[in-house]
Motif scaffolding. Structure first.
Motif, PDB file in Angstrom:
ATOM      1  N   LEU A 187     -14.729 -34.027  13.545  1.00 35.13           N
ATOM      2  CA  LEU A 187     -14.377 -33.335  12.312  1.00 35.13           C
ATOM      3  C   LEU A 187     -14.045 -34.403  11.280  1.00 35.13           C
ATOM      4  O   LEU A 187     -13.075 -35.152  11.438  1.00 35.13           O
ATOM      5  CB  LEU A 187     -13.172 -32.420  12.533  1.00 35.13           C
ATOM      6  CG  LEU A 187     -12.759 -31.550  11.347  1.00 35.13           C
ATOM      7  CD1 LEU A 187     -13.835 -30.509  11.049  1.00 35.13           C
ATOM      8  CD2 LEU A 187     -11.416 -30.880  11.599  1.00 35.13           C
ATOM      9  N   LEU A 220     -12.647 -24.413  16.046  1.00 38.40           N
ATOM     10  CA  LEU A 220     -13.940 -24.965  15.633  1.00 38.40           C
ATOM     11  C   LEU A 220     -15.087 -24.479  16.517  1.00 38.40           C
ATOM     12  O   LEU A 220     -16.242 -24.470  16.084  1.00 38.40           O
ATOM     13  CB  LEU A 220     -13.876 -26.491  15.642  1.00 38.40           C
ATOM     14  CG  LEU A 220     -12.885 -27.086  14.632  1.00 38.40           C
ATOM     15  CD1 LEU A 220     -12.785 -28.596  14.809  1.00 38.40           C
ATOM     16  CD2 LEU A 220     -13.302 -26.752  13.206  1.00 38.40           C
ATOM     17  N   ILE A 222     -17.969 -27.374   6.026  1.00 34.53           N
ATOM     18  CA  ILE A 222     -16.996 -26.289   6.124  1.00 34.53           C
ATOM     19  C   ILE A 222     -16.319 -26.080   4.779  1.00 34.53           C
ATOM     20  O   ILE A 222     -15.822 -27.022   4.168  1.00 34.53           O
ATOM     21  CB  ILE A 222     -15.938 -26.608   7.195  1.00 34.53           C
ATOM     22  CG1 ILE A 222     -16.615 -26.824   8.558  1.00 34.53           C
ATOM     23  CG2 ILE A 222     -14.906 -25.503   7.289  1.00 34.53           C
ATOM     24  CD1 ILE A 222     -15.670 -27.334   9.634  1.00 34.53           C
ATOM     25  N   LEU A 241     -18.200 -30.859  10.134  1.00 33.98           N
ATOM     26  CA  LEU A 241     -18.167 -30.975  11.587  1.00 33.98           C
ATOM     27  C   LEU A 241     -19.504 -31.539  12.049  1.00 33.98           C
ATOM     28  O   LEU A 241     -20.551 -30.919  11.857  1.00 33.98           O
ATOM     29  CB  LEU A 241     -17.923 -29.615  12.246  1.00 33.98           C
ATOM     30  CG  LEU A 241     -17.939 -29.627  13.781  1.00 33.98           C
ATOM     31  CD1 LEU A 241     -16.791 -30.471  14.339  1.00 33.98           C
ATOM     32  CD2 LEU A 241     -17.871 -28.194  14.336  1.00 33.98           C
ATOM     33  N   ARG A 275     -18.432 -34.561  19.187  1.00 32.26           N
ATOM     34  CA  ARG A 275     -18.038 -33.759  18.028  1.00 32.26           C
ATOM     35  C   ARG A 275     -16.958 -34.501  17.238  1.00 32.26           C
ATOM     36  O   ARG A 275     -15.982 -34.986  17.822  1.00 32.26           O
ATOM     37  CB  ARG A 275     -17.518 -32.396  18.472  1.00 32.26           C
ATOM     38  CG  ARG A 275     -18.596 -31.475  19.030  1.00 32.26           C
ATOM     39  CD  ARG A 275     -17.985 -30.307  19.786  1.00 32.26           C
ATOM     40  NE  ARG A 275     -17.299 -30.787  20.988  1.00 32.26           N
ATOM     41  CZ  ARG A 275     -16.645 -30.002  21.837  1.00 32.26           C
ATOM     42  NH1 ARG A 275     -16.562 -28.703  21.605  1.00 32.26           N
ATOM     43  NH2 ARG A 275     -16.064 -30.512  22.909  1.00 32.26           N
ATOM     44  N   LEU A 308      -8.129 -23.246   9.157  1.00 30.22           N
ATOM     45  CA  LEU A 308      -8.128 -24.707   9.278  1.00 30.22           C
ATOM     46  C   LEU A 308      -7.132 -25.360   8.325  1.00 30.22           C
ATOM     47  O   LEU A 308      -6.700 -26.490   8.560  1.00 30.22           O
ATOM     48  CB  LEU A 308      -9.545 -25.232   9.003  1.00 30.22           C
ATOM     49  CG  LEU A 308      -9.827 -26.711   9.238  1.00 30.22           C
ATOM     50  CD1 LEU A 308      -9.539 -27.100  10.691  1.00 30.22           C
ATOM     51  CD2 LEU A 308     -11.272 -27.038   8.883  1.00 30.22           C
ATOM     52  N   THR A 314     -15.049 -31.262   4.082  1.00 31.60           N
ATOM     53  CA  THR A 314     -14.882 -31.210   5.531  1.00 31.60           C
ATOM     54  C   THR A 314     -16.227 -30.934   6.179  1.00 31.60           C
ATOM     55  O   THR A 314     -16.929 -29.985   5.800  1.00 31.60           O
ATOM     56  CB  THR A 314     -13.878 -30.106   5.923  1.00 31.60           C
ATOM     57  OG1 THR A 314     -12.636 -30.324   5.247  1.00 31.60           O
ATOM     58  CG2 THR A 314     -13.632 -30.109   7.419  1.00 31.60           C
ATOM     59  N   LEU A 372     -17.587 -21.949  15.225  1.00 32.13           N
ATOM     60  CA  LEU A 372     -18.661 -22.317  14.304  1.00 32.13           C
ATOM     61  C   LEU A 372     -19.984 -22.436  15.066  1.00 32.13           C
ATOM     62  O   LEU A 372     -19.995 -22.623  16.288  1.00 32.13           O
ATOM     63  CB  LEU A 372     -18.333 -23.651  13.630  1.00 32.13           C
ATOM     64  CG  LEU A 372     -17.102 -23.641  12.723  1.00 32.13           C
ATOM     65  CD1 LEU A 372     -16.755 -25.063  12.280  1.00 32.13           C
ATOM     66  CD2 LEU A 372     -17.335 -22.752  11.507  1.00 32.13           C
TER      67      LEU A 372
END
Length: 213
Positions: A195, A20, A32, A67, A193, A38, A65, A23
């Protein structure tokens, strides 16, 4: 429905984090799509997807998805609300689906609430989230109340009470997708962070197709 899965991705944490980190790091939220590396994590037997499978069965599939990357510079807050849209490949007019919107170049639509009620959202924590670092707040049981008008969200959240979703890096929170949730700005902002993956076991009708994660 809300449940913490402590250290759920401990064994894969460093590899997932490295994946990740490729990114962009200058955006508060990145949607995403089509990231092949992934997919083994999100698959029904993967370290993340297996949690969704416990909730929805082996047909669970990652359908969106994102992030999120909250920092001292992007220290936002969110009022109480429900997530009420899904992401699809293209716009197809189907009864019960609408209104439509475009987010990050992707087609989003509000589906019938009963579809949302069968979905689950996972939040994979890549950083520690103590009480001072803007943990997610959820109103338990609110997902059973159907669509909550925006002007009633605060009152209903107060009636349901609040669960504060504290987490350590490597933990995963799972909750019903349409549950009322909110987030305050961090009191002592550190990097946070997350996800976030929406899962569904439903096929879409009338030619609509999930964009998928």
């Amino acid at each position: 429905m809300a449940q913490l899965f402590p250290s759920a991705i401990r064994a894969q944490f460093k590899d997932l984090l490295a994946l990740l980190e490729a990114l962009p790091s200058d955006q508060a939220g990145i949607r995403i799509n089509a990231m092949p590396a992934l997919q083994p994590y999100l698959a029904p037997d993967g370290p993340i997807g297996v949690i969704a499978s416990q909730c929805l069965g082996r047909s669970a599939m990652a359908v969106r998805t994102i992030l999120f990357d909250k920092t001292a510079e992007t220290n936002w807050s969110l009022a109480w609300h429900q997530d009420r849209t899904i992401c699809v490949q293209e716009r197809v007019e189907v009864e019960g689906f609408g209104p439509w919107s475009i987010k990050a170049g992707q087609h989003h639509v509000a589906p019938p609430f009963d579809l949302l009620s069968r979905m689950v959202t996972l939040r994979v924590h890549l950083d520690d989230v103590p009480a001072t670092n803007a943990p997610l707040l959820i109103a338990p049981g609110s997902h059973k109340l159907g669509k909550v008008p925006a002007n009633k969200a605060d009152a209903i959240a107060a009636r349901c009470g609040t669960v504060t979703c504290l987490a350590s890096a490597g933990d995963v929170w799972a909750y019903a997708t349409p549950i009322l949730h909110a987030s305050e700005a961090a009191k002592l902002p550190l990097r946070r962070r997350v996800l976030q993956i929406d899962y569904s076991a439903d096929s879409l009708p009338g030619g609509l197709a999930w964009l998928k994660g």
